[in-house]
Write a protein that holds these residues in place. Structure first.
Motif, mmCIF file in Angstrom:
data_model
loop_
_atom_site.group_PDB
_atom_site.id
_atom_site.type_symbol
_atom_site.label_atom_id
_atom_site.label_comp_id
_atom_site.label_asym_id
_atom_site.label_seq_id
_atom_site.Cartn_x
_atom_site.Cartn_y
_atom_site.Cartn_z
ATOM 1 N N ALA A 4 1.174 -1.308 -0.393
ATOM 2 C CA ALA A 4 0.041 0.251 -0.364
ATOM 3 C C ALA A 4 1.144 1.307 -0.112
ATOM 4 C CB ALA A 4 -0.700 0.100 1.657
ATOM 5 N N THR A 5 0.671 1.906 -0.490
ATOM 6 C CA THR A 5 0.935 3.723 -0.514
ATOM 7 C C THR A 5 0.625 4.808 0.061
ATOM 8 O OG1 THR A 5 2.190 3.102 -2.566
ATOM 9 C CG2 THR A 5 1.807 5.466 -2.132
ATOM 10 N N HIS A 6 0.966 5.168 1.125
ATOM 11 C CA HIS A 6 -0.310 6.334 1.693
ATOM 12 C C HIS A 6 -0.256 7.409 0.951
ATOM 13 C CE1 HIS A 6 -1.382 9.565 4.650
ATOM 14 N NE2 HIS A 6 -2.019 8.491 4.883
ATOM 15 N N VAL A 7 -2.138 7.608 0.818
ATOM 16 C CA VAL A 7 -1.997 8.936 -0.455
ATOM 17 C C VAL A 7 -2.646 10.319 -0.201
ATOM 18 C CG1 VAL A 7 -2.705 7.304 -2.646
ATOM 19 C CG2 VAL A 7 -4.111 7.773 -1.171
ATOM 20 N N ALA A 8 -3.432 9.670 1.509
ATOM 21 C CA ALA A 8 -4.350 10.930 1.798
ATOM 22 C C ALA A 8 -4.555 10.595 3.361
ATOM 23 C CB ALA A 8 -5.659 11.211 0.722
ATOM 24 N N SER A 9 -4.139 12.272 3.672
ATOM 25 C CA SER A 9 -4.891 11.588 5.801
ATOM 26 C C SER A 9 -6.065 12.754 5.847
ATOM 27 C CB SER A 9 -3.910 12.459 6.859
ATOM 28 O OG SER A 9 -3.073 11.360 6.766
ATOM 29 N N GLY A 10 -7.211 12.297 6.533
ATOM 30 C CA GLY A 10 -8.434 12.795 7.196
ATOM 31 C C GLY A 10 -8.596 12.894 8.636
ATOM 32 N N LYS A 11 -9.632 13.765 8.437
ATOM 33 C CA LYS A 11 -9.367 13.572 10.137
ATOM 34 C C LYS A 11 -9.661 12.229 11.366
ATOM 35 C CE LYS A 11 -11.776 18.444 10.758
ATOM 36 N NZ LYS A 11 -13.143 19.050 10.432
ATOM 37 N N VAL A 12 -9.412 11.910 10.406
ATOM 38 C CA VAL A 12 -9.988 10.363 10.610
ATOM 39 C C VAL A 12 -9.296 9.088 10.065
ATOM 40 C CG1 VAL A 12 -12.171 8.178 11.812
ATOM 41 C CG2 VAL A 12 -12.413 11.010 11.742
ATOM 42 N N ARG A 13 -10.053 9.350 8.866
ATOM 43 C CA ARG A 13 -9.045 7.811 7.996
ATOM 44 C C ARG A 13 -8.037 8.345 7.583
ATOM 45 N NH1 ARG A 13 -14.050 7.801 8.112
ATOM 46 N NH2 ARG A 13 -15.053 6.234 8.387
ATOM 47 N N GLU A 14 -7.090 6.901 7.347
ATOM 48 C CA GLU A 14 -6.081 7.368 5.877
ATOM 49 C C GLU A 14 -6.142 6.689 5.308
ATOM 50 O OE1 GLU A 14 -3.524 9.049 7.299
ATOM 51 O OE2 GLU A 14 -3.767 9.848 9.512
ATOM 52 N N ILE A 15 -6.003 7.214 3.967
ATOM 53 C CA ILE A 15 -5.633 6.413 2.457
ATOM 54 C C ILE A 15 -4.786 5.781 2.137
ATOM 55 C CG2 ILE A 15 -7.197 6.730 0.276
ATOM 56 C CD1 ILE A 15 -8.904 9.317 1.501
ATOM 57 N N TYR A 16 -4.809 4.518 1.318
ATOM 58 C CA TYR A 16 -3.569 4.174 0.905
ATOM 59 C C TYR A 16 -4.175 3.630 -0.612
ATOM 60 C CZ TYR A 16 -2.080 4.133 5.551
ATOM 61 O OH TYR A 16 -1.493 4.300 6.466
ATOM 62 N N ALA A 17 -3.429 3.622 -1.877
ATOM 63 C CA ALA A 17 -3.908 3.476 -2.926
ATOM 64 C C ALA A 17 -3.047 1.242 -2.790
ATOM 65 C CB ALA A 17 -2.764 4.260 -3.720
ATOM 66 N N LEU A 18 -4.115 0.764 -3.456
ATOM 67 C CA LEU A 18 -3.386 -0.734 -3.635
ATOM 68 C C LEU A 18 -2.957 -0.864 -4.969
ATOM 69 C CD1 LEU A 18 -6.280 -2.149 -1.654
ATOM 70 C CD2 LEU A 18 -4.044 -1.787 -0.328
ATOM 71 N N GLU A 19 -3.729 -0.298 -5.856
ATOM 72 C CA GLU A 19 -3.332 -0.811 -6.816
ATOM 73 C C GLU A 19 -5.110 0.640 -7.785
ATOM 74 O OE1 GLU A 19 -6.020 -4.270 -8.099
ATOM 75 O OE2 GLU A 19 -3.649 -5.157 -7.057
ATOM 76 N N ASP A 20 -3.922 1.143 -9.694
ATOM 77 C CA ASP A 20 -4.794 1.779 -9.548
ATOM 78 C C ASP A 20 -5.960 1.835 -9.690
ATOM 79 O OD1 ASP A 20 -2.328 2.192 -10.553
ATOM 80 O OD2 ASP A 20 -2.919 1.310 -12.661
ATOM 81 N N ASP A 21 -7.043 1.507 -9.358
ATOM 82 C CA ASP A 21 -8.333 1.157 -9.103
ATOM 83 C C ASP A 21 -9.042 0.424 -7.446
ATOM 84 O OD1 ASP A 21 -7.905 -1.139 -9.456
ATOM 85 O OD2 ASP A 21 -9.591 -2.132 -10.745
ATOM 86 N N ARG A 22 -8.038 0.396 -6.836
ATOM 87 C CA ARG A 22 -8.848 0.164 -5.455
ATOM 88 C C ARG A 22 -8.093 1.100 -4.849
ATOM 89 N NH1 ARG A 22 -7.188 -4.893 -3.024
ATOM 90 N NH2 ARG A 22 -5.430 -5.205 -4.543
ATOM 91 N N LEU A 23 -8.904 0.932 -3.010
ATOM 92 C CA LEU A 23 -8.190 2.183 -2.205
ATOM 93 C C LEU A 23 -8.033 1.424 -0.794
ATOM 94 C CD1 LEU A 23 -9.749 5.730 -2.688
ATOM 95 C CD2 LEU A 23 -6.924 4.671 -3.549
ATOM 96 N N LEU A 24 -7.366 1.395 -0.392
ATOM 97 C CA LEU A 24 -7.608 1.204 1.420
ATOM 98 C C LEU A 24 -7.924 2.154 2.446
ATOM 99 C CD1 LEU A 24 -6.973 -1.701 3.475
ATOM 100 C CD2 LEU A 24 -5.187 -0.975 3.806
ATOM 101 N N LEU A 25 -8.750 1.882 3.051
ATOM 102 C CA LEU A 25 -9.577 2.758 3.955
ATOM 103 C C LEU A 25 -9.476 3.071 5.370
ATOM 104 C CD1 LEU A 25 -10.852 4.419 1.307
ATOM 105 C CD2 LEU A 25 -13.290 5.069 2.343
ATOM 106 N N VAL A 26 -8.308 3.393 6.411
ATOM 107 C CA VAL A 26 -8.314 2.731 8.031
ATOM 108 C C VAL A 26 -8.664 4.005 8.727
ATOM 109 C CG1 VAL A 26 -6.105 2.344 8.889
ATOM 110 C CG2 VAL A 26 -6.156 1.658 6.592
ATOM 111 N N ALA A 27 -9.495 3.568 8.970
ATOM 112 C CA ALA A 27 -10.399 3.954 9.983
ATOM 113 C C ALA A 27 -9.735 4.474 11.294
ATOM 114 C CB ALA A 27 -12.111 3.889 9.874
ATOM 115 N N SER A 28 -8.792 5.324 11.989
ATOM 116 C CA SER A 28 -7.976 5.350 13.256
ATOM 117 C C SER A 28 -9.433 5.829 14.361
ATOM 118 C CB SER A 28 -7.493 7.073 12.691
ATOM 119 O OG SER A 28 -8.401 7.466 13.079
ATOM 120 N N ASP A 29 -8.459 5.723 15.879
ATOM 121 C CA ASP A 29 -9.382 6.159 16.627
ATOM 122 C C ASP A 29 -9.958 7.205 17.146
ATOM 123 O OD1 ASP A 29 -10.472 3.659 16.939
ATOM 124 O OD2 ASP A 29 -8.495 3.004 18.584
ATOM 125 N N ARG A 30 -9.163 8.489 16.343
ATOM 126 C CA ARG A 30 -8.980 9.444 15.980
ATOM 127 C C ARG A 30 -10.654 10.649 16.417
ATOM 128 N NH1 ARG A 30 -4.474 9.381 11.762
ATOM 129 N NH2 ARG A 30 -6.151 10.201 11.066
#
Length: 286
Positions: A4-30
């Motif tokens: 995974a390649t980290h592409v963005a951070s939100g207030k709660v989520r970290e967003i990673y690119a897996l492939e050109d057409d897929r993302l991984l959304l990781v919801a933190s406890d923030r």
């Protein structure tokens, strides 16, 4: 996650690119309040957000497709299709609260909707209404009219968005009411897939994106108890904090109470014990 390649951070989520057409959304406890991320986290909050979103995506997929592909074993990470997200928040209100109530008090309207006279704080509206908002990069989202939203996405696209958002809200609100929860309002994020079709993305119908009220204590005329971070807001207001970064540390009792409200919302809406979700996140997918 070497793939995974980290592409963005939100207030709660970290967003990673897996492939050109897929993302991984990781919801933190923030947790954030008044647009400031607080230094204290709420244990399992991210798992509640991911699990509830997965539950609703599964329940409502007949209304509109969604971006979910799977929930990973940690319970907080969701693999998703990549979308071109629309530049508006798709807010639907079934009750008059929050900024909608403030707008109504000032003008008798909200987001271009002329509402009946004499409504009270938290009153149920005659019909759910679509009240779009801008996506603010900093600060609060700002309510806009349907005409302003149409300038951003096009009139034809907006008509489809409004129809889908109200249908999603109505189905979810009816389900929630059978579980003793009123969904006063919520916001959806919709995007377009590679074929230009509307797809529901981000999170859906969580305590962070919705106002959940306990139906058994609902009483219009004042603000309601809620299954969200209101307890945190109330604590922060009492500290004398000036609402600028950094925010105050949360005491253990506020953390425990807030976690319990998030977990209670999850268990009521899904009828699944939260411990069962922690053991096997796919249990929310039916």
């Amino acid at each position: 996650m070497p793939e995974a390649t980290h592409v963005a951070s939100g207030k709660v989520r970290e967003i990673y690119a897996l492939e050109d057409d897929r993302l991984l959304l990781v919801a933190s406890d923030r947790i954030s309040t008044f647009d400031v991320i607080l230094p204290t986290e709420i244990p399992d909050k991210g798992r509640v957000l991911t699990g509830l979103s997965g539950f609703w995506f599964t329940l409502l997929h007949a209304i509109v497709p969604n971006h979910m592909l799977s929930i990973r074993e940690d319970g907080r990470s969701m693999e998703c299709r990549r979308l071109e997200m629309l530049p508006i928040e798709c807010v639907v209100r079934g009750h008059l609260a929050g900024s909608g109530w403030k707008d109504y008090q000032a003008t008798g309207m909200t987001s271009g909707h002329r509402l009946p006279e004499g409504l009270r704080d938290s009153d149920k509206l005659p019909e759910p209404i679509f009240t779009p908002a801008t996506k603010a990069q900093t600060g609060h989202d700002e309510n806009i009219s349907r005409e302003q939203a149409a300038e951003l996405v096009g009139a034809g696209r907006l008509a489809d968005v409004e129809q889908v958002a109200i249908a999603l809200y109505a189905a979810a609100a009816n389900h929630a009411l059978t579980r003793g929860i009123i969904i006063a309002d919520t916001k959806f994020e919709l995007g377009l897939d590679a074929d230009g079709r509307l797809v529901l993305g981000d999170e859906a119908l969580t305590p962070d994106s919705s106002r959940f009220w306990p139906a058994d204590s609902y009483e219009p005329g004042h603000a309601q108890d809620s299954f969200d971070k209101q307890f945190v807001r109330d604590f922060c207001e009492q500290t004398g904090w000036d609402k600028t970064d950094p925010g105050p540390e949360l005491p253990d009792d506020v953390v425990a109470h807030t976690r319990s409200k998030y977990v209670e919302a999850f268990e009521r809406l899904t009828t699944i014990p939260f411990d069962s979700y922690l053991e096997n996140p796919s249990v929310v997918l039916g």
